[in-house]
Design a protein around this motif. Structure first.
Motif, PDB file in Angstrom:
ATOM      1  N   GLY A 112     -61.969  16.511 -26.545  1.00  0.00           N
ATOM      2  CA  GLY A 112     -62.414  15.822 -27.736  1.00  0.00           C
ATOM      3  C   GLY A 112     -62.241  16.562 -29.081  1.00  0.00           C
ATOM      4  N   THR A 113     -63.224  16.695 -29.778  1.00  0.00           N
ATOM      5  CA  THR A 113     -63.037  17.494 -31.046  1.00  0.00           C
ATOM      6  C   THR A 113     -62.989  19.000 -30.671  1.00  0.00           C
ATOM      7  N   ALA A 114     -63.753  19.470 -29.561  1.00  0.00           N
ATOM      8  CA  ALA A 114     -63.723  20.780 -29.206  1.00  0.00           C
ATOM      9  C   ALA A 114     -62.318  21.280 -28.583  1.00  0.00           C
ATOM     10  N   GLY A 115     -61.255  20.292 -28.312  1.00  0.00           N
ATOM     11  CA  GLY A 115     -60.204  20.690 -27.788  1.00  0.00           C
ATOM     12  C   GLY A 115     -58.855  21.059 -28.892  1.00  0.00           C
ATOM     13  N   TYR A 116     -59.501  21.291 -30.339  1.00  0.00           N
ATOM     14  CA  TYR A 116     -58.503  21.824 -31.103  1.00  0.00           C
ATOM     15  C   TYR A 116     -57.431  22.600 -30.641  1.00  0.00           C
ATOM     16  N   LEU A 117     -56.225  22.242 -30.728  1.00  0.00           N
ATOM     17  CA  LEU A 117     -55.017  23.484 -30.366  1.00  0.00           C
ATOM     18  C   LEU A 117     -54.298  23.900 -31.644  1.00  0.00           C
ATOM     19  N   TYR A 118     -53.685  23.126 -32.549  1.00  0.00           N
ATOM     20  CA  TYR A 118     -52.833  23.742 -33.621  1.00  0.00           C
ATOM     21  C   TYR A 118     -52.529  22.606 -34.532  1.00  0.00           C
ATOM     22  N   PRO A 119     -52.591  22.878 -35.964  1.00  0.00           N
ATOM     23  CA  PRO A 119     -52.266  21.941 -36.845  1.00  0.00           C
ATOM     24  C   PRO A 119     -51.000  21.134 -36.579  1.00  0.00           C
ATOM     25  N   CYS A 120     -50.568  19.973 -37.045  1.00  0.00           N
ATOM     26  CA  CYS A 120     -49.437  19.255 -36.822  1.00  0.00           C
ATOM     27  C   CYS A 120     -48.705  19.840 -37.889  1.00  0.00           C
ATOM     28  N   GLY A 121     -47.244  19.590 -37.461  1.00  0.00           N
ATOM     29  CA  GLY A 121     -46.278  20.130 -38.296  1.00  0.00           C
ATOM     30  C   GLY A 121     -45.614  21.248 -37.906  1.00  0.00           C
ATOM     31  N   ASP A 122     -46.287  22.274 -37.022  1.00  0.00           N
ATOM     32  CA  ASP A 122     -45.568  23.269 -36.419  1.00  0.00           C
ATOM     33  C   ASP A 122     -45.494  23.265 -34.961  1.00  0.00           C
ATOM     34  N   ALA A 123     -44.797  22.337 -34.323  1.00  0.00           N
ATOM     35  CA  ALA A 123     -44.733  22.106 -32.806  1.00  0.00           C
ATOM     36  C   ALA A 123     -44.477  23.358 -32.130  1.00  0.00           C
ATOM     37  N   LYS A 124     -43.569  24.269 -32.608  1.00  0.00           N
ATOM     38  CA  LYS A 124     -43.281  25.455 -32.065  1.00  0.00           C
ATOM     39  C   LYS A 124     -44.576  26.363 -31.540  1.00  0.00           C
ATOM     40  N   ALA A 125     -45.337  26.350 -32.618  1.00  0.00           N
ATOM     41  CA  ALA A 125     -46.582  27.219 -32.536  1.00  0.00           C
ATOM     42  C   ALA A 125     -47.572  26.351 -31.641  1.00  0.00           C
ATOM     43  N   ALA A 126     -47.684  25.244 -31.777  1.00  0.00           N
ATOM     44  CA  ALA A 126     -48.613  24.303 -30.877  1.00  0.00           C
ATOM     45  C   ALA A 126     -48.297  24.525 -29.491  1.00  0.00           C
ATOM     46  N   ALA A 127     -46.906  24.561 -29.182  1.00  0.00           N
ATOM     47  CA  ALA A 127     -46.146  24.571 -27.802  1.00  0.00           C
ATOM     48  C   ALA A 127     -46.577  25.794 -27.177  1.00  0.00           C
ATOM     49  N   LYS A 128     -46.540  27.044 -28.133  1.00  0.00           N
ATOM     50  CA  LYS A 128     -46.945  28.446 -27.535  1.00  0.00           C
ATOM     51  C   LYS A 128     -48.570  28.335 -27.123  1.00  0.00           C
ATOM     52  N   ARG A 129     -49.510  27.462 -27.937  1.00  0.00           N
ATOM     53  CA  ARG A 129     -50.891  27.615 -27.683  1.00  0.00           C
ATOM     54  C   ARG A 129     -51.019  26.879 -26.483  1.00  0.00           C
ATOM     55  N   VAL A 130     -50.425  25.665 -26.179  1.00  0.00           N
ATOM     56  CA  VAL A 130     -50.368  25.033 -24.949  1.00  0.00           C
ATOM     57  C   VAL A 130     -50.027  25.728 -23.799  1.00  0.00           C
ATOM     58  N   ASP A 131     -49.103  26.655 -24.072  1.00  0.00           N
ATOM     59  CA  ASP A 131     -48.481  27.645 -22.842  1.00  0.00           C
ATOM     60  C   ASP A 131     -49.572  28.621 -22.608  1.00  0.00           C
TER      61      ASP A 131
END
Length: 66
Positions: free
Chosen positions: A35-54
């Motif tokens: 839910g809201t505690a699952g914040y990963l990364y702002p939309c707009g930078d998919a590459k950085a979000a992928a690194k966070r997921v990794d």
């Protein structure tokens, strides 16, 4: 929503990623199950979000190394 899983040895390890509005003004990727505690990364930078997921998946696969 998108199911992202660790390939290789532990294919049952994964995270369901979605996008949601935070604070009424910013769209961000998040771990749907948290839910809201699952914040990963702002939309707009998919590459950085992928690194966070990794990093999240590595932590789930090898918890004793963190």
């Amino acid at each position: 929503m998108l199911w992202v899983y660790a390939s290789g040895v532990a294919e049952d390890v994964g995270v369901m990623v979605g996008a949601r509005l935070y604070g009424g003004w910013i769209w961000a990727y998040h771990d749907v199950r948290r839910g809201t505690a699952g914040y990963l990364y702002p939309c707009g930078d998919a590459k950085a979000a992928a690194k966070r997921v990794d990093l999240l998946l590595k932590h789930r696969m090898y918890p004793s190394t963190w």
